[in-house]
Design an enzyme around this catalytic site. Structure first.
Site, PDB file in Angstrom:
ATOM      1  N   ARG A 126       0.861  -1.117  -0.081  1.00 24.88           N
ATOM      2  CA  ARG A 126       0.180  -0.044  -0.050  1.00 24.88           C
ATOM      3  C   ARG A 126       0.999   1.467   0.051  1.00 24.88           C
ATOM      4  NH1 ARG A 126      -3.261  -3.324   3.540  1.00 24.88           N
ATOM      5  NH2 ARG A 126      -5.278  -3.744   2.551  1.00 24.88           N
ATOM      6  N   GLU A 190      13.352  16.177 -24.891  1.00 21.77           N
ATOM      7  CA  GLU A 190      12.609  16.660 -23.764  1.00 21.77           C
ATOM      8  C   GLU A 190      13.556  17.736 -23.005  1.00 21.77           C
ATOM      9  OE1 GLU A 190       9.950  15.665 -22.452  1.00 21.77           O
ATOM     10  OE2 GLU A 190       9.375  13.554 -23.024  1.00 21.77           O
ATOM     11  N   LYS A 231      10.861  21.804 -14.830  1.00 18.80           N
ATOM     12  CA  LYS A 231       9.697  20.731 -14.504  1.00 18.80           C
ATOM     13  C   LYS A 231       9.268  21.120 -13.196  1.00 18.80           C
ATOM     14  CE  LYS A 231       7.992  16.072 -15.064  1.00 18.80           C
ATOM     15  NZ  LYS A 231       8.338  14.806 -15.410  1.00 18.80           N
ATOM     16  N   GLU A 241      -1.594  17.300 -12.215  1.00 22.95           N
ATOM     17  CA  GLU A 241      -2.017  17.765 -13.731  1.00 22.95           C
ATOM     18  C   GLU A 241      -3.351  18.144 -13.904  1.00 22.95           C
ATOM     19  OE1 GLU A 241      -1.396  15.744 -17.873  1.00 22.95           O
ATOM     20  OE2 GLU A 241       0.602  15.661 -16.744  1.00 22.95           O
ATOM     21  N   ASN A 249       3.239  18.555 -21.714  1.00 22.67           N
ATOM     22  CA  ASN A 249       2.995  17.569 -22.723  1.00 22.67           C
ATOM     23  C   ASN A 249       2.947  18.106 -24.040  1.00 22.67           C
ATOM     24  OD1 ASN A 249       2.142  15.097 -21.073  1.00 22.67           O
ATOM     25  ND2 ASN A 249       0.722  16.183 -20.303  1.00 22.67           N
ATOM     26  N   HIS A 256       2.386  10.408 -28.252  1.00 24.87           N
ATOM     27  CA  HIS A 256       1.975   8.913 -27.623  1.00 24.87           C
ATOM     28  C   HIS A 256       1.222   8.331 -28.623  1.00 24.87           C
ATOM     29  CE1 HIS A 256       2.403  10.682 -23.374  1.00 24.87           C
ATOM     30  NE2 HIS A 256       3.467   9.999 -23.609  1.00 24.87           N
ATOM     31  N   HIS A 270      10.672   6.947 -27.235  1.00 25.31           N
ATOM     32  CA  HIS A 270       9.550   7.961 -26.577  1.00 25.31           C
ATOM     33  C   HIS A 270       9.970   9.526 -27.308  1.00 25.31           C
ATOM     34  CE1 HIS A 270       6.928  10.401 -24.022  1.00 25.31           C
ATOM     35  NE2 HIS A 270       8.133  10.871 -23.399  1.00 25.31           N
TER      36      HIS A 270
END
Length: 372
Positions: A126, A190, A231, A241, A249, A256, A270
């Protein structure tokens, strides 16, 4: 690589603050650092087959020297490891090693390992703490920062996951020396993204320093630190977000969709999908009269100089289909009650969120983009 000073970017989330450390030799110093920050803990390392060969011995030697108990689970390299079957494998390995809830998971690898290990940490017992040790440029400037974790679905990329912040990020610059040129270039997409979103001055700096960044000079560490700081600013403003963090994005909705259409395969990394996606976002914005076409040309020139693809036609293999790409876009996490949302731009450094974009308009644009 010339010696670089240690850069620290602090992420001051209330009750969950952590540091991003950027510099050489961090893997060799990881054991003593982790021992001091997390006394009495045991560690579970999650890595992949490629990183295990190149970087795992550096980390385990450091942990051993510090007298830290650790276990390792290794998954296959590649995007396909972001799956339910690999998630189950990692969680079961954590439990089999008898790691307790208070122990630490270490994500040693690129974005795939970071996303997978972070998600496993979020659900095992958890919720367990974890440390990001990103070994790719893409992971160091993007996926290791901000707490997004998850796996892919046949319906789309990163559709299953959790927000789970790391306790520490160790971005070892020495790890980048073993990256293939294609992987480094993919990560650079990126880096460039942060300038294209809202910092034209940073993008101009990247244009001036691109060669030194690729050659491993001091500008590399500065570029990574500035990207992480950018970031962090978005994460602090919008951790889950629901608003401005979506600007991160830029290029990803198109990217994507391309990754899904190519089966998350080596046809398209990616960062390569993001590079093409950022160009498409600028071209789509220009087609709507929102952005000057000369800015699109500047983006293309910069990404090409980095060795990145800039057109859908640059993707090897079978030709892609506009209808399939639109179906993939419709599964994107930024879709709200069926309405398409894109990150568009009014020029370099002027990205914005555009809601309720007409699917027919996107379909027509993709049809033209596929011909280019």
């Amino acid at each position: 690589m010339p010696s670089a000073a240690l850069h620290t970017v602090h992420v001051p989330l209330e009750g969950r603050a952590y540091d991003i450390l950027i510099g050489p030799g961090l893997l060799e110093g990881a054991g003593e650092r982790l021992k001091a920050q997390f006394p009495g803990r045991r560690f579970g390392i999650v890595t992949d087959t490629e990183v295990a060969r190149a970087q795992l011995p550096r980390l385990t030697a450091s942990l051993d020297a510090a007298g830290l108990n650790h276990a390792t689970v290794t998954v296959p390299n590649g995007e396909a490891s972001k799956s339910f079957s690999r998630l189950n494998e990692v969680v079961e390995a954590i439990l089999a090693a008898r790691l307790e809830r208070g122990d630490i998971i270490i994500a040693l690898g690129g974005g795939v390992v970071g996303d997978l290990a972070g998600f496993a940490a979020a659900v095992a017992r958890r919720g367990m703490d974890f440390v990001q040790v990103p070994t790719s440029l893409l992971a160091q400037v993007d996926s290791s920062v901000g707490g997004k974790t998850g796996i892919n679905s046949p319906h789309g990329k990163n559709l299953i996951g959790a927000f789970h912040q790391p306790r520490l990020v160790l971005a070892d610059l020495d790890a980048l020396a073993t990256l293939p040129p294609r992987e480094f270039a993919a990560g650079y997409a990126e880096v460039a993204k942060y300038g294209l979103i809202d910092d034209e001055a940073y993008f101009f700096w990247l244009e001036e320093n691109q060669r030194e960044i690729f050659e491993g000079g001091p500008a590399r560490a500065e570029a990574i630190a500035r990207a992480c700081a950018a970031k962090t600013r978005f994460v602090l403003a919008d951790e889950k977000e629901t608003g401005v963090r979506a600007l991160l994005n830029l290029g990803h909705t198109f990217g994507h969709a391309l990754e899904t259409a190519t089966g998350y395969s080596s046809r398209l990394l990616h960062g390569e999908g993001v590079a093409i996606g950022m160009v498409l976002a600028h071209q789509f914005s220009a087609s709507k009269g929102l952005a000057p076409s000369q800015d699109t040309g500047r983006v293309i020139q910069h990404l090409k100089a980095a060795g990145l693809p800039t057109r859908i036609a640059d993707i090897a293999g079978d030709k892609l289909d506009a209808d399939e790409l639109l179906r993939n876009i419709a599964q994107d996490k930024k879709v709200v009650r069926g309405a398409l949302t894109f990150i568009l731009t009014r020029g370099i450094g002027k990205a914005f969120i555009e809601k309720n974009v007409a699917p027919d308009e996107v379909r027509a644009f993709l049809g033209e983009a596929l011909k280019a």
